[in-house]
Write an enzyme that holds these catalytic residues in place. Structure first.
Site, PDB file in Angstrom:
ATOM      1  N   LYS A   1       0.865  -1.183   0.000  1.00 57.98           N
ATOM      2  CA  LYS A   1       0.000   0.000   0.000  1.00 57.98           C
ATOM      3  C   LYS A   1       0.896   1.226   0.000  1.00 57.98           C
ATOM      4  O   LYS A   1       1.678   1.445   0.926  1.00 57.98           O
ATOM      5  CB  LYS A   1      -0.893  -0.010   1.230  1.00 57.98           C
ATOM      6  CG  LYS A   1      -1.770   1.227   1.315  1.00 57.98           C
ATOM      7  CD  LYS A   1      -2.728   1.155   2.476  1.00 57.98           C
ATOM      8  CE  LYS A   1      -3.558   2.414   2.559  1.00 57.98           C
ATOM      9  NZ  LYS A   1      -4.486   2.397   3.691  1.00 57.98           N
TER      10      LYS A   1
ATOM     11  N   ARG B   1     -10.737  10.007   1.845  1.00 56.22           N
ATOM     12  CA  ARG B   1     -10.628  10.605   3.177  1.00 56.22           C
ATOM     13  C   ARG B   1     -11.827  11.495   3.466  1.00 56.22           C
ATOM     14  O   ARG B   1     -12.177  11.691   4.628  1.00 56.22           O
ATOM     15  CB  ARG B   1      -9.287  11.327   3.304  1.00 56.22           C
ATOM     16  CG  ARG B   1      -8.172  10.279   3.311  1.00 56.22           C
ATOM     17  CD  ARG B   1      -6.788  10.833   3.443  1.00 56.22           C
ATOM     18  NE  ARG B   1      -5.825   9.740   3.303  1.00 56.22           N
ATOM     19  CZ  ARG B   1      -4.524   9.896   3.176  1.00 56.22           C
ATOM     20  NH1 ARG B   1      -4.013  11.119   3.173  1.00 56.22           N
ATOM     21  NH2 ARG B   1      -3.737   8.857   3.044  1.00 56.22           N
TER      22      ARG B   1
ATOM     23  N   LYS C   1      -2.052  -1.409  -3.946  1.00 54.40           N
ATOM     24  CA  LYS C   1      -2.946  -0.257  -3.874  1.00 54.40           C
ATOM     25  C   LYS C   1      -2.140   1.024  -3.874  1.00 54.40           C
ATOM     26  O   LYS C   1      -1.167   1.100  -3.118  1.00 54.40           O
ATOM     27  CB  LYS C   1      -3.749  -0.370  -2.581  1.00 54.40           C
ATOM     28  CG  LYS C   1      -4.615   0.818  -2.262  1.00 54.40           C
ATOM     29  CD  LYS C   1      -5.198   0.655  -0.896  1.00 54.40           C
ATOM     30  CE  LYS C   1      -5.986   1.903  -0.574  1.00 54.40           C
ATOM     31  NZ  LYS C   1      -6.439   1.925   0.773  1.00 54.40           N
TER      32      LYS C   1
HETATM   33  C1  PBG Z   1      -7.125   3.163   5.379  1.00 52.03           C
HETATM   34  C2  PBG Z   1      -7.567   3.083   3.981  1.00 52.03           C
HETATM   35  C3  PBG Z   1      -7.469   4.069   3.012  1.00 52.03           C
HETATM   36  C4  PBG Z   1      -8.022   3.544   1.845  1.00 52.03           C
HETATM   37  C5  PBG Z   1      -8.459   2.256   2.145  1.00 52.03           C
HETATM   38  N1  PBG Z   1      -8.147   1.984   3.461  1.00 52.03           N
HETATM   39  C6  PBG Z   1      -7.014   5.473   3.092  1.00 52.03           C
HETATM   40  C7  PBG Z   1      -5.661   5.834   3.496  1.00 52.03           C
HETATM   41  O1  PBG Z   1      -4.766   5.006   3.661  1.00 52.03           O
HETATM   42  O2  PBG Z   1      -5.464   7.031   3.656  1.00 52.03           O
HETATM   43  C8  PBG Z   1      -8.118   4.259   0.546  1.00 52.03           C
HETATM   44  C9  PBG Z   1      -9.116   3.753  -0.408  1.00 52.03           C
HETATM   45  C10 PBG Z   1      -9.438   4.693  -1.516  1.00 52.03           C
HETATM   46  O3  PBG Z   1      -8.809   5.747  -1.706  1.00 52.03           O
HETATM   47  O4  PBG Z   1     -10.370   4.368  -2.249  1.00 52.03           O
HETATM   48  N2  PBG Z   1      -8.041   2.625   6.261  1.00 52.03           N
END
Ligand code: PBG
Length: 324
Positions: A195, A205, A248
């Protein structure tokens, strides 16, 4: 021997020919629909930067899940907007939390859907970081028991797969141990293994109300220029017990998806994230892009790169578009 003996255009002449030799076949069976659960009843509030995506109360979540099942999609992933936040993200482990209640309601409705849950603290902490803060920094080891407790509460509520997205080291092992200790040995772990610290999470967010209140996530999420490191993260997560791994975001990391696919033998997912969705939506609204065409092209590209399944806000649309 080349042209005129070889004419690749012969196999592009008709749709029947193109269909016959198609190398990548996108189908609804590999798409997961992300959803945002909020408190209350009869709440369905559209996320302004993600048209077509809603913050919804449990009753509305179940309604949409029925639609998701009807479209032939295999499952959903749930994110929570809790009633309350604190420094330790305590509400994330409550049996009465919004996600836990949503899982139970989906289970009660007997829908044939996989329920995946995002396991992380950022939606539940008042500071918005994915772990607890010690000495001004996100503390890795102190966060692990809370993540494990959260995953366990999701399993108790009836989740099929828990998906840790926090990027703390060792969280897969901590979660596996907690699940096994409580006889949830059959609940799978989907690790957000690679990630990246990405600008493409912006709209999420807003959707999940999880923006960090100070600093950023660079000290725990991966540095975008690194690909070898992704292979290391994936290997560690598999060693710790991850059943499935994920890369991701998807679009700027297609090379990473490909390399992970070639290097490991567990199912590989990709998260086509909020910003990737928002870009397509915005351009389509302006009439600059044909949404159906580009969304399917993007999903096909992610699958062609090596993803076995894709988490995408276009899941329902794609399922409709792909209907024969
Ligand atoms: C964190 C999380 C995030 C996303 C999924 N799980 C946000 C982050 O790491 O700031 C992002 C998913 C998206 O942008 O569609 N719990």
């Amino acid at each position: 021997m080349s042209f005129p003996t070889h004419r690749p255009r012969r196999l592009r002449r008709t749709e029947a020919l193109r269909g016959l030799v198609r190398e990548t076949r996108l189908s609804a069976a590999g798409l997961i629909n992300p959803m945002f659960v909020c408190p209350g009843t009869n709440v369905r509030k559209e996320v302004s930067s993600m048209p077509g995506v809603y913050q919804q109360s449990v009753d509305k979540i179940v309604e949409e899940c029925r639609e998701v099942e009807g479209l032939g999609l295999p499952g959903v992933i749930l994110f929570g907007l809790p009633e309350s936040k604190d420094a330790r993200g305590s509400s994330s482990t409550s049996a009465l939390g919004v996600v836990q209640k949503a899982i139970e309601a989906i289970r009660k409705s007997k829908l044939n859907l996989l329920v995946i849950t995002d396991v992380c603290l950022c939606e539940y902490t008042d500071h918005g970081h994915c772990g607890v803060i010690e000495n001004g920094d996100v503390a890795n080891d102190a966060t692990l028991p809370i993540l494990a407790a959260q995953a366990l509460s999701h399993a108790r509520a009836g989740a099929d797969i828990v998906a840790p997205s926090d990027m703390m080291d060792g969280r897969v092992a901590a979660i596996r141990e907690a699940l096994d200790e409580h006889r949830f040995q059959d609940i799978a772990i989907l690790a957000y293994a690679a990630k990246y610290c990405s600008g493409f999470y912006g709209p999420f967010r807003e959707a999940a109300d999880s923006a960090p209140q100070f600093g950023d996530r660079r000290s725990y999420q991966m540095d975008p220029p690194n690909a070898r490191e992704a292979l290391k993260e994936v290997a560690l997560d598999i060693e710790e017990g991850a059943d499935l791994v994920m890369v991701k975001p998807a679009l700027p990391y297609l090379d990473v998806i490909r390399r992970v696919r070639e290097k490991c033998d567990v199912p590989v997912g990709a998260y086509n994230v909020s910003g990737e969705y928002a870009m397509v939506k915005a351009a389509a609204q302006k009439g600059w892009l044909d949404e159906k065409r580009v969304a399917l092209e993007i999903l096909t590209g992610i699958q062609r790169a090596g993803a076995d399944f894709i988490l995408t806000y276009h899941a329902k649309d794609a399922a409709k578009w792909l209907k024969p």
